[in-house]
Design a protein around this motif. Structure first.
Motif, PDB file in Angstrom:
ATOM      1  N   GLU A 135     -29.476  27.488 -25.685  1.00  0.00           N
ATOM      2  CA  GLU A 135     -29.951  27.032 -26.842  1.00  0.00           C
ATOM      3  C   GLU A 135     -28.504  27.421 -28.061  1.00  0.00           C
ATOM      4  O   GLU A 135     -28.689  26.508 -28.974  1.00  0.00           O
ATOM      5  N   GLN A 136     -27.247  28.268 -27.601  1.00  0.00           N
ATOM      6  CA  GLN A 136     -26.466  28.195 -28.157  1.00  0.00           C
ATOM      7  C   GLN A 136     -25.808  27.620 -28.822  1.00  0.00           C
ATOM      8  O   GLN A 136     -25.047  27.179 -30.004  1.00  0.00           O
ATOM      9  N   PHE A 137     -25.371  26.149 -28.016  1.00  0.00           N
ATOM     10  CA  PHE A 137     -24.884  24.789 -28.095  1.00  0.00           C
ATOM     11  C   PHE A 137     -26.274  23.882 -28.499  1.00  0.00           C
ATOM     12  O   PHE A 137     -25.536  22.360 -28.346  1.00  0.00           O
ATOM     13  N   ILE A 138     -27.277  24.279 -29.146  1.00  0.00           N
ATOM     14  CA  ILE A 138     -28.189  22.539 -29.028  1.00  0.00           C
ATOM     15  C   ILE A 138     -28.208  22.141 -30.260  1.00  0.00           C
ATOM     16  O   ILE A 138     -28.879  23.062 -31.105  1.00  0.00           O
ATOM     17  N   ASP A 139     -28.110  20.976 -31.203  1.00  0.00           N
ATOM     18  CA  ASP A 139     -28.459  20.843 -32.063  1.00  0.00           C
ATOM     19  C   ASP A 139     -29.868  20.235 -32.307  1.00  0.00           C
ATOM     20  O   ASP A 139     -30.897  20.850 -33.285  1.00  0.00           O
ATOM     21  N   TYR A 140     -30.094  19.468 -31.725  1.00  0.00           N
ATOM     22  CA  TYR A 140     -31.604  19.049 -31.761  1.00  0.00           C
ATOM     23  C   TYR A 140     -32.568  18.584 -29.969  1.00  0.00           C
ATOM     24  O   TYR A 140     -30.847  17.722 -29.223  1.00  0.00           O
ATOM     25  N   VAL A 141     -33.243  18.484 -30.180  1.00  0.00           N
ATOM     26  CA  VAL A 141     -34.007  17.814 -28.504  1.00  0.00           C
ATOM     27  C   VAL A 141     -34.297  16.305 -29.215  1.00  0.00           C
ATOM     28  O   VAL A 141     -35.171  16.688 -30.102  1.00  0.00           O
ATOM     29  N   GLU A 142     -34.418  15.738 -28.805  1.00  0.00           N
ATOM     30  CA  GLU A 142     -35.535  13.976 -29.199  1.00  0.00           C
ATOM     31  C   GLU A 142     -36.039  13.941 -27.174  1.00  0.00           C
ATOM     32  O   GLU A 142     -35.576  14.459 -26.132  1.00  0.00           O
ATOM     33  N   TYR A 143     -37.681  13.567 -27.703  1.00  0.00           N
ATOM     34  CA  TYR A 143     -37.909  13.683 -26.374  1.00  0.00           C
ATOM     35  C   TYR A 143     -39.505  13.116 -26.652  1.00  0.00           C
ATOM     36  O   TYR A 143     -40.038  12.379 -28.015  1.00  0.00           O
ATOM     37  N   ILE A 144     -40.459  12.440 -25.880  1.00  0.00           N
ATOM     38  CA  ILE A 144     -42.092  11.569 -26.068  1.00  0.00           C
ATOM     39  C   ILE A 144     -42.916  12.378 -25.964  1.00  0.00           C
ATOM     40  O   ILE A 144     -42.626  13.076 -24.582  1.00  0.00           O
ATOM     41  N   ASP A 145     -43.986  12.503 -26.892  1.00  0.00           N
ATOM     42  CA  ASP A 145     -45.733  12.745 -26.356  1.00  0.00           C
ATOM     43  C   ASP A 145     -46.044  11.650 -25.962  1.00  0.00           C
ATOM     44  O   ASP A 145     -46.735  10.642 -26.012  1.00  0.00           O
ATOM     45  N   LEU A 146     -45.959  12.184 -24.468  1.00  0.00           N
ATOM     46  CA  LEU A 146     -46.674  11.276 -23.277  1.00  0.00           C
ATOM     47  C   LEU A 146     -48.133  10.924 -23.714  1.00  0.00           C
ATOM     48  O   LEU A 146     -48.709   9.821 -23.682  1.00  0.00           O
ATOM     49  N   ASP A 147     -49.156  12.220 -24.177  1.00  0.00           N
ATOM     50  CA  ASP A 147     -50.230  11.947 -24.809  1.00  0.00           C
ATOM     51  C   ASP A 147     -50.128  10.971 -26.131  1.00  0.00           C
ATOM     52  O   ASP A 147     -51.349  10.082 -26.149  1.00  0.00           O
ATOM     53  N   SER A 148     -49.320  11.018 -27.113  1.00  0.00           N
ATOM     54  CA  SER A 148     -49.575   9.832 -27.666  1.00  0.00           C
ATOM     55  C   SER A 148     -48.275   9.329 -28.089  1.00  0.00           C
ATOM     56  O   SER A 148     -48.868   8.100 -29.360  1.00  0.00           O
ATOM     57  N   GLY A 149     -47.694   8.810 -27.065  1.00  0.00           N
ATOM     58  CA  GLY A 149     -46.300   7.837 -27.020  1.00  0.00           C
ATOM     59  C   GLY A 149     -46.013   8.357 -27.888  1.00  0.00           C
ATOM     60  O   GLY A 149     -45.217   7.222 -28.372  1.00  0.00           O
ATOM     61  N   VAL A 150     -45.386   9.283 -29.179  1.00  0.00           N
ATOM     62  CA  VAL A 150     -44.683   9.171 -29.855  1.00  0.00           C
ATOM     63  C   VAL A 150     -43.775  10.239 -29.759  1.00  0.00           C
ATOM     64  O   VAL A 150     -43.740  10.975 -29.221  1.00  0.00           O
ATOM     65  N   GLN A 151     -42.679   9.300 -30.690  1.00  0.00           N
ATOM     66  CA  GLN A 151     -41.187   9.552 -30.434  1.00  0.00           C
ATOM     67  C   GLN A 151     -40.853  10.969 -31.095  1.00  0.00           C
ATOM     68  O   GLN A 151     -41.081  11.184 -32.925  1.00  0.00           O
ATOM     69  N   HIS A 152     -40.180  12.137 -30.768  1.00  0.00           N
ATOM     70  CA  HIS A 152     -40.021  13.562 -31.928  1.00  0.00           C
ATOM     71  C   HIS A 152     -38.782  13.578 -31.426  1.00  0.00           C
ATOM     72  O   HIS A 152     -38.284  13.772 -30.519  1.00  0.00           O
ATOM     73  N   LEU A 153     -38.127  14.360 -32.724  1.00  0.00           N
ATOM     74  CA  LEU A 153     -36.889  14.937 -32.493  1.00  0.00           C
ATOM     75  C   LEU A 153     -37.584  16.370 -33.462  1.00  0.00           C
ATOM     76  O   LEU A 153     -38.725  16.635 -33.754  1.00  0.00           O
ATOM     77  N   LYS A 154     -36.804  17.506 -32.044  1.00  0.00           N
ATOM     78  CA  LYS A 154     -37.150  18.785 -32.716  1.00  0.00           C
ATOM     79  C   LYS A 154     -35.540  19.460 -33.014  1.00  0.00           C
ATOM     80  O   LYS A 154     -35.025  19.890 -31.750  1.00  0.00           O
ATOM     81  N   LYS A 155     -35.870  20.001 -34.028  1.00  0.00           N
ATOM     82  CA  LYS A 155     -34.096  21.129 -34.609  1.00  0.00           C
ATOM     83  C   LYS A 155     -34.119  22.381 -33.973  1.00  0.00           C
ATOM     84  O   LYS A 155     -34.975  23.171 -33.480  1.00  0.00           O
ATOM     85  N   GLN A 156     -33.108  22.824 -33.100  1.00  0.00           N
ATOM     86  CA  GLN A 156     -33.022  24.270 -32.593  1.00  0.00           C
ATOM     87  C   GLN A 156     -33.566  24.881 -32.830  1.00  0.00           C
ATOM     88  O   GLN A 156     -34.585  25.534 -31.661  1.00  0.00           O
ATOM     89  N   ARG A 157     -33.946  24.855 -34.384  1.00  0.00           N
ATOM     90  CA  ARG A 157     -34.584  26.442 -34.542  1.00  0.00           C
ATOM     91  C   ARG A 157     -35.967  26.093 -34.438  1.00  0.00           C
ATOM     92  O   ARG A 157     -37.014  27.224 -34.507  1.00  0.00           O
ATOM     93  N   GLU A 158     -36.986  25.366 -34.100  1.00  0.00           N
ATOM     94  CA  GLU A 158     -38.349  24.640 -33.432  1.00  0.00           C
ATOM     95  C   GLU A 158     -38.759  24.656 -32.447  1.00  0.00           C
ATOM     96  O   GLU A 158     -39.951  24.633 -31.991  1.00  0.00           O
ATOM     97  N   CYS A 159     -37.023  24.863 -31.699  1.00  0.00           N
ATOM     98  CA  CYS A 159     -36.797  24.702 -30.481  1.00  0.00           C
ATOM     99  C   CYS A 159     -38.113  26.528 -29.489  1.00  0.00           C
ATOM    100  O   CYS A 159     -37.969  25.876 -27.972  1.00  0.00           O
TER     101      CYS A 159
END
Ligand code: EPU
Length: 339
Positions: A135-159
């Motif tokens: 977590e100390q070196f992650i800036d953000y994570v990109e992922y897909i919500d498979l229920d909705s099909g929407v692509q998201h980006l989550k900043k480190q502090r939101e993870c």
């Protein structure tokens, strides 16, 4: 685009190497592939995203869909005088990425060398070793919500990163598929030598460079942890339990050699110590056992039924609970339980 394959064996795709068949198996070769396959994916109530299979124990067949992403690529997104922002696709091998980053002069991940698995799995359980958590070196994570099909980006502090935990882990498997992790790494190494065995090793060395640190971390891991290629295992089987200070004080009175570290919530106990004291270090029951060098690691000497490994794990849990009053929680994901 690949089709869903029925009845696929997971034995060679998980590092415990036990028998398990999945009802459905879908390899996903690109983000577009994932989006195109969504309606098929959504037909399954039970889904599991499989990376390197190095933190999972199958205790039966999997009556759902295994999603097997094959997403590769490393891209430098941005650079300043001090740091770099690098996007790494989820299926890149973790250790290769650590070596590559260090060779490029991008620093921070040295202590996490030789951890098995993929880059996409790293934020899910917030991998950590020898004084560093990813977590100390992650800036953000990109992922897909498979229920909705929407692509998201989550900043480190939101993870919601915590010890071996994150927003993604809490959501349960099969909902979010991590496609890419974006790291912020340092151009000037700031080596973390806080872990006592690293500090004492480097104490009398005039200078330490990132390559030395990686080498030493690999040596320590090789001396304590079994190579899953040689003896199937999934690393630490249990989490180190965190207990209230009062519980720690009581235990320390009856066991002065108890190994524990202060944390915000109280004290983190060394589960390896508890298991060793409970008499399990190096035990072998049939073809499953507890590693001879590190009691926190369960090993498979040739068993094909994952339930046998789980039975030993439960026996250890009961014994530690009886002797110390402490609950050991599995760190490894247990899958394939039949309803
Ligand atoms: N210990 C024993 N007996 C044992 C093992 C450990 O007494 O059989 C005591 C020793 O005093 C030792 C202390 O426990 O000094 C801590 O052991 P170690 O440094 O090996 O670390 P750990 O707490 O057992 C955690 C991680 C590992 C990570 C190491 C190093 C968890 C669940 N495990 O293990 O991560 O490599 O720290 O930072 O937090 C993994 O997650 O799969 C994993 C291997």
């Amino acid at each position: 685009m690949q089709a869903i394959k029925p009845q696929v064996s997971l034995k060679e795709l998980t590092t415990f190497k036990v028998d398990s068949n999945a009802d459905g198996f879908l390899q996903l070769d690109s983000v577009d592939d994932i989006i195109e396959c969504l309606s098929q994916i959504q037909q399954y109530d039970q889904r599991l995203v499989l990376g390197g299979g190095s933190n999972i124990l199958m205790v039966g067949d999997y009556s759902g869909l295994i999603l097997y992403p094959q997403l590769f690529g490393i891209n430098l997104l941005d650079e300043s005088d001090n740091d770099v922002l690098v996007a790494v696709a989820a299926s890149e091998n973790w250790h290769n990425w650590v070596l590559h980053s260090s060779q490029q002069g991008w620093h921070g991940l040295e202590n996490l060398a030789l951890i098995p698995g993929t880059v996409g799995a790293a934020p899910i359980q917030n991998i950590g070793a020898y004084g560093v958590e990813v977590e100390q070196f992650i800036d953000y994570v990109e992922y897909i919500d498979l229920d909705s099909g929407v692509q998201h980006l989550k900043k480190q502090r939101e993870c919601e990163f915590a010890y071996r935990d994150s927003f993604f882990k809490k959501a349960g498997q099969g909902r979010y598929l991590v496609t890419q992790v974006v790291f912020r790494l340092l151009k000037q190494p700031q080596l973390n030598l806080t872990y006592q065995p690293l500090a004492s090793y480097f104490e009398d060395k005039p200078s330490v460079n990132p390559a030395d640190l990686i080498e030493r971390v690999c040596e320590i891991r090789r001396s304590k942890l079994p190579d899953p290629e040689l003896i199937p295992n999934a690393g630490s089987f249990f989490k180190n339990p965190v207990v209230a200070e009062s519980v720690y004080e009581q235990l320390k009175q009856s066991h002065p050699d108890l190994v524990a570290y202060p944390v915000d919530e109280g004290f983190k106990l060394a589960a390896g110590w508890l298991i060793e004291k409970a008499g399990f270090k190096g035990v072998k029951e049939g073809d499953v056992g507890v590693h001879t060098q590190q009691a926190l690691v369960l090993v498979n000497y040739g068993e094909t039924d994952g339930r046998k490994i789980w039975q030993l794990a439960e026996k250890i849990q009961q014994s530690v609970l009886q002797q110390f009053g402490v609950v050991l929680e599995a760190e490894v994901r247990i899958e394939g339980r039949q309803a």
